[in-house]
Design a protein around this motif. Structure first.
Motif, PDB file in Angstrom:
ATOM      1  N   GLY A 150      28.061   9.470 -34.359  1.00  0.00           N
ATOM      2  CA  GLY A 150      27.615   9.987 -32.609  1.00  0.00           C
ATOM      3  C   GLY A 150      28.789   9.951 -32.453  1.00  0.00           C
ATOM      4  O   GLY A 150      28.862  11.081 -31.441  1.00  0.00           O
ATOM      5  N   PRO A 172      28.188  13.453 -29.692  1.00  0.00           N
ATOM      6  CA  PRO A 172      28.319  12.547 -28.835  1.00  0.00           C
ATOM      7  C   PRO A 172      26.008  13.384 -28.262  1.00  0.00           C
ATOM      8  O   PRO A 172      25.038  12.267 -27.837  1.00  0.00           O
ATOM      9  CB  PRO A 172      28.974  11.602 -28.093  1.00  0.00           C
ATOM     10  N   GLU A 173      26.636  14.711 -27.678  1.00  0.00           N
ATOM     11  CA  GLU A 173      25.800  15.387 -27.015  1.00  0.00           C
ATOM     12  C   GLU A 173      24.593  15.745 -27.715  1.00  0.00           C
ATOM     13  O   GLU A 173      23.543  15.316 -27.532  1.00  0.00           O
ATOM     14  CB  GLU A 173      26.451  16.332 -25.933  1.00  0.00           C
ATOM     15  N   ASN A 174      24.470  16.312 -28.991  1.00  0.00           N
ATOM     16  CA  ASN A 174      24.159  16.171 -30.469  1.00  0.00           C
ATOM     17  C   ASN A 174      23.100  15.531 -30.513  1.00  0.00           C
ATOM     18  O   ASN A 174      21.871  14.605 -30.326  1.00  0.00           O
ATOM     19  CB  ASN A 174      24.544  16.935 -31.134  1.00  0.00           C
ATOM     20  N   LEU A 175      23.558  13.952 -30.436  1.00  0.00           N
ATOM     21  CA  LEU A 175      23.225  12.588 -31.339  1.00  0.00           C
ATOM     22  C   LEU A 175      22.143  12.478 -29.835  1.00  0.00           C
ATOM     23  O   LEU A 175      20.804  11.765 -30.108  1.00  0.00           O
ATOM     24  CB  LEU A 175      24.016  11.737 -30.862  1.00  0.00           C
ATOM     25  N   GLU A 176      22.462  12.917 -29.019  1.00  0.00           N
ATOM     26  CA  GLU A 176      21.441  12.229 -27.225  1.00  0.00           C
ATOM     27  C   GLU A 176      20.496  13.257 -27.502  1.00  0.00           C
ATOM     28  O   GLU A 176      19.061  12.609 -27.266  1.00  0.00           O
ATOM     29  CB  GLU A 176      22.457  11.677 -26.757  1.00  0.00           C
ATOM     30  N   ALA A 177      20.475  14.268 -27.692  1.00  0.00           N
ATOM     31  CA  ALA A 177      19.429  15.089 -27.690  1.00  0.00           C
ATOM     32  C   ALA A 177      18.491  14.809 -28.874  1.00  0.00           C
ATOM     33  O   ALA A 177      17.598  15.042 -28.953  1.00  0.00           O
ATOM     34  CB  ALA A 177      20.493  16.996 -28.114  1.00  0.00           C
ATOM     35  N   TRP A 178      18.262  14.559 -30.256  1.00  0.00           N
ATOM     36  CA  TRP A 178      18.058  14.396 -31.475  1.00  0.00           C
ATOM     37  C   TRP A 178      17.374  13.509 -30.938  1.00  0.00           C
ATOM     38  O   TRP A 178      16.545  12.990 -30.857  1.00  0.00           O
ATOM     39  CB  TRP A 178      18.640  14.587 -32.468  1.00  0.00           C
ATOM     40  N   ARG A 179      17.927  11.869 -30.725  1.00  0.00           N
ATOM     41  CA  ARG A 179      17.537  10.620 -30.241  1.00  0.00           C
ATOM     42  C   ARG A 179      16.795  10.869 -29.173  1.00  0.00           C
ATOM     43  O   ARG A 179      15.166  10.202 -29.308  1.00  0.00           O
ATOM     44  CB  ARG A 179      18.407   9.645 -29.959  1.00  0.00           C
ATOM     45  N   ASN A 180      16.394  11.872 -28.372  1.00  0.00           N
ATOM     46  CA  ASN A 180      15.588  11.887 -27.087  1.00  0.00           C
ATOM     47  C   ASN A 180      14.409  12.386 -27.610  1.00  0.00           C
ATOM     48  O   ASN A 180      13.216  12.523 -27.502  1.00  0.00           O
ATOM     49  CB  ASN A 180      16.090  12.565 -25.996  1.00  0.00           C
ATOM     50  N   LYS A 225      12.304  10.398 -29.912  1.00  0.00           N
ATOM     51  CA  LYS A 225      11.358   9.186 -28.697  1.00  0.00           C
ATOM     52  C   LYS A 225       9.810  10.346 -29.055  1.00  0.00           C
ATOM     53  O   LYS A 225       8.945   9.816 -28.392  1.00  0.00           O
ATOM     54  CB  LYS A 225      12.352   8.871 -28.337  1.00  0.00           C
TER      55      LYS A 225
END
Length: 111
Positions: free
Chosen positions: A18, A22-30, A33
């Motif tokens: 992460g 970090p931005e890529n990880l957050e986008a992937w998590r969203n 979901k």
């Protein structure tokens, strides 16, 4: 002791991943979901699809994660195994269907 083919996932490893993007990880998590929310398909059905696809792509992490999620959603062991059999048939069927490419090449080679 022999090193395992796939490392055990742990919080430290995930944290390091992460930190690198970090931005890529957050986008992937969203995205994840959103994809797995109930919509035209139920959450249970989406997890069964994920299990089948994970078996075709042969992702051990995905197999574990989506099997666990499916069972948390109340999917039965029999339903999971049936999804795996569907994936198996599709993978084998794709191999057979692609034989036409080899057949075409063999026919072209002879001419």
């Amino acid at each position: 002791m022999e090193k395992p083919l796939y490392p055990e996932i742990n919080r430290e490893l995930l944290s390091k991943q992460g930190e690198l993007a970090p931005e890529n990880l957050e986008a992937w998590r969203n995205f994840s979901k959103t994809v797995f929310k109930a919509g035209a398909l139920s959450e249970e059905t989406k997890q069964l699809i994920a299990i089948a696809v994970a078996h075709v792509t042969q992702c051990p992490y995905c197999i574990r994660a989506h099997t666990k999620q499916a069972m948390r959603k109340g999917v039965s062991k029999a339903e999971i195994m049936e999804a795996i059999w569907v994936a198996s048939e599709m993978r084998a069927g794709a191999a057979y269907a692609h034989a036409s490419i080899a057949m075409d090449e063999m026919e072209n080679f002879e001419h």
